[in-house]
Design a protein around this motif. Structure first.
Motif, PDB file in Angstrom:
ATOM      1  N   LEU A 148       0.905  -1.332   0.050  1.00  0.00           N
ATOM      2  CA  LEU A 148      -0.007  -0.016   0.077  1.00  0.00           C
ATOM      3  C   LEU A 148       0.811   1.083  -0.136  1.00  0.00           C
ATOM      4  N   ALA A 149       1.773   1.328   0.622  1.00  0.00           N
ATOM      5  CA  ALA A 149       2.804   2.423   0.744  1.00  0.00           C
ATOM      6  C   ALA A 149       3.593   2.523  -0.534  1.00  0.00           C
ATOM      7  N   ALA A 150       3.636   1.541  -1.317  1.00  0.00           N
ATOM      8  CA  ALA A 150       4.318   1.456  -2.537  1.00  0.00           C
ATOM      9  C   ALA A 150       3.250   2.133  -3.700  1.00  0.00           C
ATOM     10  N   VAL A 151       2.224   1.995  -3.505  1.00  0.00           N
ATOM     11  CA  VAL A 151       0.995   2.474  -4.468  1.00  0.00           C
ATOM     12  C   VAL A 151       0.817   3.829  -4.153  1.00  0.00           C
ATOM     13  N   TYR A 152       0.485   3.896  -2.786  1.00  0.00           N
ATOM     14  CA  TYR A 152       0.015   5.531  -2.386  1.00  0.00           C
ATOM     15  C   TYR A 152       1.007   6.432  -2.302  1.00  0.00           C
ATOM     16  N   LEU A 153       2.204   6.067  -1.764  1.00  0.00           N
ATOM     17  CA  LEU A 153       3.326   6.945  -1.355  1.00  0.00           C
ATOM     18  C   LEU A 153       4.454   6.967  -2.245  1.00  0.00           C
ATOM     19  N   GLU A 154       4.642   5.675  -3.042  1.00  0.00           N
ATOM     20  CA  GLU A 154       5.640   5.500  -4.075  1.00  0.00           C
ATOM     21  C   GLU A 154       6.883   5.484  -3.228  1.00  0.00           C
ATOM     22  N   ILE A 155       6.954   4.790  -2.080  1.00  0.00           N
ATOM     23  CA  ILE A 155       8.185   4.499  -1.500  1.00  0.00           C
ATOM     24  C   ILE A 155       8.272   3.081  -0.962  1.00  0.00           C
ATOM     25  N   MET A 168      -3.789   8.433   2.452  1.00  0.00           N
ATOM     26  CA  MET A 168      -4.114   9.366   1.284  1.00  0.00           C
ATOM     27  C   MET A 168      -4.379  10.753   2.053  1.00  0.00           C
ATOM     28  N   VAL A 169      -3.949  10.683   3.422  1.00  0.00           N
ATOM     29  CA  VAL A 169      -3.938  12.364   4.029  1.00  0.00           C
ATOM     30  C   VAL A 169      -3.155  13.136   3.178  1.00  0.00           C
ATOM     31  N   SER A 170      -1.911  12.852   2.945  1.00  0.00           N
ATOM     32  CA  SER A 170      -0.849  13.420   2.214  1.00  0.00           C
ATOM     33  C   SER A 170       0.229  12.868   1.460  1.00  0.00           C
ATOM     34  N   LYS A 171       0.653  13.516   0.542  1.00  0.00           N
ATOM     35  CA  LYS A 171       1.582  13.131  -0.249  1.00  0.00           C
ATOM     36  C   LYS A 171       2.854  13.052   0.381  1.00  0.00           C
ATOM     37  N   VAL A 174       4.865  13.115   6.918  1.00  0.00           N
ATOM     38  CA  VAL A 174       3.250  13.257   7.436  1.00  0.00           C
ATOM     39  C   VAL A 174       2.375  12.281   7.598  1.00  0.00           C
ATOM     40  N   THR A 175       2.544  11.471   6.538  1.00  0.00           N
ATOM     41  CA  THR A 175       1.090  10.500   6.346  1.00  0.00           C
ATOM     42  C   THR A 175       1.732   9.474   7.293  1.00  0.00           C
ATOM     43  N   LEU A 176       2.915   8.967   7.388  1.00  0.00           N
ATOM     44  CA  LEU A 176       3.188   7.626   8.297  1.00  0.00           C
ATOM     45  C   LEU A 176       3.133   8.090   9.715  1.00  0.00           C
TER      46      LEU A 176
END
Length: 453
Positions: A394-401, A429-432, A436-438
């Motif tokens: 999920l992190a790879a898809v939404y945050l690209e990390i 999905m709160v922030s790019k 901040v998101t993690l």
């Protein structure tokens, strides 16, 4: 010379005598036909003469292809509809049906449909063919419904060739077109119209983007590939070419996303059936056999409004009185479990092929054991709470990390806290900004842990 010609012309009295004789003979023959020959025999002879002379003077032959055939859609009608829609832009017709159902792109390429009452000309191996689609009110149905059918007209001499070669050609062509179709459809059953209503299916989840345990995902993909290539195998072992999947687990664990990924991977349209909307078992058989091959039948939340299992309880004494019998009858669901099972793996399952049937439930333990028997749901897939590997996807898809300092802490928390992939996705999905998101995700998991304690 002229005088000899006029001498050969019969006199008026002779002509009148011949006419009188013919009239008398005609009356006598008519009397014999009506009084001596039985009515059925007379009608048979007349029909034979009529058919002979009509076929002799009429050089055309017309095939009639109705949309409905027996319990379901006429596959020849469906093949013609698919095939003709691809040749329409190339030919000249009096009218052309165009449209688009792509809500996300108003500038999308137009799709073509077969217009009603318009002649469509086609050519097959030098034979000229004329197609016409007709539509009229079906007076045999208690509901107002349109009856559609094609007329295919050719020269009478080519009738046999059209039956053996041309219909085979359009059937094979339609299969290739459907295999390479760009858009998938999702269908829902309409009780008012007693038919399926469709919309473009534009769910973008694929197995590449699906957050799922890698081992389970690879196992599922191998199973789908084996099913897709298993036509000869299913035929050899004498089983219907279908596959049943049960997706179970808490809400928000990605069951619907997995269905979308399967549809996109197989290039299958989806028939989403709400069991509560079906009147009875007979209606269930009718609407299920009207679905297309190479499709997914989806029955969601089976535990919330599924088929009634009371019809299977045959051990009760017929004479035994049940004081709540009337109440049970009033509350009895419309579709019985037996009716559903007959289509899943009974004789009715042989009416369709290359079909995937997917049931979803939040509570597997509430399902009737008859539904869980091997052969009805071939593969049971647990869609569980978020795990470390699912979180990383999920992190790879939404945050690209793929790595972060907080990953190790978050992964350990998933071993102690139950959070669904839907809840995790909402936090991602709160922030790019990954920091901040993690951090927000850590706070969310800590609050769930405190609530649990």
């Amino acid at each position: 010379m002229a005088s000899s010609f006029f001498t050969k012309i019969p006199s008026l009295s002779t002509i009148f005598s011949i006419y009188t004789s013919l009239s008398a003979f005609t009356i006598l023959l008519k009397t014999i036909l009506h009084e001596i020959i039985p009515t059925k025999v007379r009608d048979f002879v007349i029909s034979k003469f009529t058919n002979y002379f009509s076929s002799y003077f009429n050089s055309d032959f017309t095939f009639i292809i109705e949309e409905q055939w027996d319990y379901g859609t006429n596959q020849t009608f469906r093949a013609a509809q698919v095939y003709l829609s691809t040749i329409l832009p190339k030919i000249s017709t009096g009218s052309l049906l165009v449209g688009s159902s792509n809500l996300k792109n108003p500038m999308a390429e137009l799709k073509f449909g077969v217009p009603v009452n318009s002649k469509i000309m086609d050519e097959f191996e030098g034979i000229l063919l004329e197609w016409t689609l007709f539509s009229e009110e079906d007076n045999n149905n208690y509901r107002s419904k349109q009856k559609r059918y094609f007329h295919l007209t050719c020269k009478n001499e080519f009738k046999d060739k059209i039956m053996t070669d041309y219909f085979t050609y359009i059937a094979k062509s339609s299969v290739k077109i459907l295999e390479n179709k760009e858009n998938l459809n999702i269908y829902s059953y309409s009780p008012d119209d007693q038919g399926w209503e469709s919309a473009i299916f534009q769910h973008h989840t694929t197995f590449e983007t699906l957050a799922m345990e890698p081992e389970l995902k690879n196992k599922l993909i191998r199973d789908l590939d084996a099913f897709s290539n298993g036509k000869d195998f299913f035929k050899t072992v004498g089983r219907a070419w279908k596959r049943g999947y049960l997706l179970y687990g808490p809400p928000g664990t990605g069951k619907s996303s997995l269905v979308a990924a399967i549809a996109n991977y197989m290039n299958y349209s989806i028939y989403d059936l709400q069991m509560q909307s079906v009147e009875d078992d007979a209606t269930l058989r009718k609407i299920l056999t009207s679905t297309e091959n190479r499709s997914i039948l989806l029955i969601e939340d089976l535990d919330c409004g599924g088929a009634d299992s009371s019809s299977r309880n045959d051990n009760k004494d017929e004479g035994e009185y049940d004081e709540n019998q009337d109440k049970k009858k009033k509350k009895q669901p419309k579709v019985t479990l037996a009716g559903l099972l007959n289509f899943v793996d009974g004789l009715w399952s042989s009416c369709v092929e290359e079909r995937i049937i997917i049931f979803t439930t939040n509570h597997k333990e509430k399902l009737d054991p008859a539904l869980l028997r091997p052969g009805r749901m071939d593969v049971h897939i647990l869609m569980d709470y978020c795990t470390p590997s699912v979180f990383k996807k999920l992190a790879a898809v939404y945050l690209e990390i793929e790595e972060h300092d907080l990953f190790e802490r978050i992964e350990k928390m998933f071993l102690e806290v139950k959070a669904t992939p839907a809840e995790v996705t909402e936090q991602l999905m709160v922030s790019k900004n990954p920091d901040v998101t993690l951090k927000g995700l850590v706070e969310f998991l800590e609050s769930k842990k405190m609530t649990k304690e």
